[in-house]
Design a protein around this motif. Structure first.
Motif, PDB file in Angstrom:
ATOM      1  N   LYS A   1       0.851  -1.178   0.000  1.00 43.03           N
ATOM      2  CA  LYS A   1       0.000   0.000   0.000  1.00 43.03           C
ATOM      3  C   LYS A   1       0.894   1.237   0.000  1.00 43.03           C
ATOM      4  CE  LYS A   1       0.359   2.215   3.267  1.00 43.03           C
ATOM      5  NZ  LYS A   1       1.548   3.003   3.781  1.00 43.03           N
TER       6      LYS A   1
ATOM      7  N   PHE B   1      -2.891  -3.830   8.177  1.00 42.53           N
ATOM      8  CA  PHE B   1      -3.360  -3.427   9.513  1.00 42.53           C
ATOM      9  C   PHE B   1      -4.537  -4.287   9.982  1.00 42.53           C
ATOM     10  CE2 PHE B   1      -1.731   0.890  11.170  1.00 42.53           C
ATOM     11  CZ  PHE B   1      -0.464   0.654  10.699  1.00 42.53           C
TER      12      PHE B   1
ATOM     13  N   VAL C   1       7.635   9.545  12.342  1.00 35.95           N
ATOM     14  CA  VAL C   1       7.690   8.570  11.243  1.00 35.95           C
ATOM     15  C   VAL C   1       8.650   9.016  10.145  1.00 35.95           C
ATOM     16  CG1 VAL C   1       5.425   7.508  11.523  1.00 35.95           C
ATOM     17  CG2 VAL C   1       5.609   9.625  10.207  1.00 35.95           C
TER      18      VAL C   1
ATOM     19  N   GLN D   1      11.091   7.014   7.326  1.00 42.15           N
ATOM     20  CA  GLN D   1      10.474   7.133   5.996  1.00 42.15           C
ATOM     21  C   GLN D   1      10.470   8.615   5.582  1.00 42.15           C
ATOM     22  OE1 GLN D   1       7.245   4.590   7.940  1.00 42.15           O
ATOM     23  NE2 GLN D   1       6.730   4.384   5.789  1.00 42.15           N
TER      24      GLN D   1
ATOM     25  N   ASP E   1      -1.027   7.613   3.456  1.00 46.59           N
ATOM     26  CA  ASP E   1      -0.060   6.656   4.028  1.00 46.59           C
ATOM     27  C   ASP E   1      -0.632   5.848   5.183  1.00 46.59           C
ATOM     28  OD1 ASP E   1       2.754   5.658   4.234  1.00 46.59           O
ATOM     29  OD2 ASP E   1       2.420   6.364   6.278  1.00 46.59           O
TER      30      ASP E   1
ATOM     31  N   HIS F   1      -4.933   2.650   5.975  1.00 43.69           N
ATOM     32  CA  HIS F   1      -5.046   1.470   6.842  1.00 43.69           C
ATOM     33  C   HIS F   1      -6.290   1.583   7.735  1.00 43.69           C
ATOM     34  CE1 HIS F   1      -1.003  -0.064   6.077  1.00 43.69           C
ATOM     35  NE2 HIS F   1      -0.397   0.962   6.612  1.00 43.69           N
TER      36      HIS F   1
ATOM     37  N   TYR G   1      -0.923  12.859  13.197  1.00 47.11           N
ATOM     38  CA  TYR G   1       0.472  12.724  13.614  1.00 47.11           C
ATOM     39  C   TYR G   1       0.914  14.009  14.317  1.00 47.11           C
ATOM     40  CZ  TYR G   1       1.761   8.249  11.474  1.00 47.11           C
ATOM     41  OH  TYR G   1       1.887   6.906  11.180  1.00 47.11           O
TER      42      TYR G   1
HETATM   43  O1  89V Z   1       2.115   1.477   8.077  1.00 46.60           O
HETATM   44  C1  89V Z   1       2.558   2.340   7.334  1.00 46.60           C
HETATM   45  O2  89V Z   1       2.162   2.370   6.209  1.00 46.60           O
HETATM   46  C2  89V Z   1       3.653   3.281   7.788  1.00 46.60           C
HETATM   47  C3  89V Z   1       3.375   4.065   9.034  1.00 46.60           C
HETATM   48  C4  89V Z   1       2.764   3.270  10.167  1.00 46.60           C
HETATM   49  C5  89V Z   1       4.624   4.750   9.513  1.00 46.60           C
HETATM   50  O3  89V Z   1       2.486   5.079   8.681  1.00 46.60           O
HETATM   51  O4  89V Z   1       3.994   4.141   6.730  1.00 46.60           O
END
Ligand code: 89V
Ligand code: NAD
Length: 343
Positions: free
Chosen positions: A96, A125, A159, A163, A176, A180, A230
């Motif tokens: 993803k 997730f 994060v 990344q 990003d 999830h 975040y």
């Molecule tokens: O899970 C993810 O896709 C990660 C994070 C948890 C850091 O957002 O990029």
């Protein structure tokens, strides 16, 4: 049954988790790896003892006989690589976010369908054991028919150090991370008909939004709020926990920080610890995500062997991806978005 022969494309930050997981899983092994960065190729090749190394994916497809390919590059290369897998008739897992746009995602699903190859998006997730525990309670009927959900991910975890690309894109938290959390909402409450969204950028040092709040109508009648941030500094940093509140006709589920699951339902109230196990190669606080990588990759092997569609197939993921597109469009014009209009 002989172990499935897989190859990994993209040997970066997250691929290391995927490589550990492949090593833990019976029935599949990674026989070749590819990265256009020679240093990443060397690091991952040496760490996992993979001798067959390529800097070019096309050369790898030409040089190997593969049962599947696992794409762990960032989003910009997903479409050409998935289409390359389809053209070579190799079943494919893609990280993803599946694609830069929904139009790309649809084209990738079509390419694989036309080639008759299986396609799974690495949407892991929903495979986290605490999330699976919540779903098991819903399925048991203990809280009756869910009519409200809040699926929440709020953190100030850095994060960007692991990344760095997350700080530079015009799109950040919904594309990003929200992707999830929206997928978890679908997993628990079903498909979505309408979505309303608001976004904000609190951190001045990044390009995209780092706060998003979404309100959704689910086709089965439930309403949910998915909220992600975040920019939320808390006394105890919860990263990367997803917190869940579900209200049903006969009770409630609360998945609280510290992986504490409280269920009040037809048989009274129970409180349990649904912490994910700490795998031998995992490290806190990432162990929750790391365990889910093993779970989704095991699922892929089972599906490939049984010729079954994976839970997060490309076709399924279009319905999650549409929520991402709807959230950006709806936040930009402050209007609700009908999901069917996108699919
Ligand atoms: O899970 C993810 O896709 C990660 C994070 C948890 C850091 O957002 O990029
Ligand atoms: P990264 O930049 O650290 O690694 C990507 C690697 O792919 C790099 O080494 C790069 O050289 C290589 N690469 C890029 N294009 C290539 C190509 N065409 N051919 C060969 N190699 C190529 O990125 P990352 O942080 O590991 O993220 C990779 C993907 O994983 C992203 O899509 C990200 O969203 C996703 N991710 C998922 C999770 C999760 O829990 N599912 C967590 C973190 C990251």
């Amino acid at each position: 049954m002989a172990a499935l022969r897989g190859a990994l494309i993209g040997c970066g930050f997250f691929a290391v988790n995927q490589m550990h997981a492949w090593r833990d899983i019976d029935g599949a092994s990674i026989v070749a790896i590819c990265d256009r960065d020679p240093e990443r190729l060397r690091i991952v090749g040496d760490q996992f003892g993979i001798e067959r190394r390529y800097s070019d994916a096309a050369e790898m497809f030409a040089g190997e006989t593969l049962d599947f390919v696992d794409i762990a590059t960032t989003v910009g290369s997903h479409r050409p690589l998935v289409e390359m897998a389809a053209a070579n008739c190799v079943p494919v897992i893609c990280q993803k976010p599946f694609a830069p746009t929904l139009a790309d995602a649809k084209a990738m699903v079509k390419a694989c369908a036309d080639a008759g190859v299986s396609l799974m998006v690495h949407e892991n997730f929903r495979w986290q054991s605490p999330i699976q525990a919540v779903r098991a309670v819903v399925d048991s009927g203990e809280i009756g028919r869910p009519f409200f959900g809040r699926i929440s991910f709020r953190s100030a975890y850095d994060v960007f150090s692991g990344q760095p690309y997350l700080a530079t894109g015009k799109r950040f938290i919904i594309e990003d991370l929200g992707i999830h959390i929206l997928d978890i909402a679908r997993f628990l409450l079903g498909d979505v008909s309408n979505l309303t969204a608001r976004t904000a950028r609190v951190n001045p040092d990044i390009a995209g939004e780092d706060v998003a709040t979404m309100l959704m109508d689910h086709e089965g009648g439930a309403i949910s709020v998915v909220d992600c941030s975040y920019a939320t500094k808390l006394a105890t940093e919860p990263f990367p926990e997803t917190l869940i509140e579900l209200d049903g006709s006969d009770g409630t589920i609360r998945l609280a920080q510290g992986y504490r699951l409280t269920v009040t339902g037809k048989s009274g109230t129970t409180v349990s610890d649904v912490s994910p196990p700490l795998l031998s190669w995992a490290s806190r606080p990432w162990h929750n995500i790391q365990e889910s990588v093993v779970a989704i990759q095991k699922h892929w092997v089972e599906c490939l062997n049984a010729d079954k569609e994976p839970a997060t197939s490309g076709a399924d993921n279009l319905k999650t991806f549409a929520l991402v597109e709807a959230a950006y469009a709806g936040a930009a014009n402050r209007q609700p978005v009908r999901i069917d209009d996108l699919l």
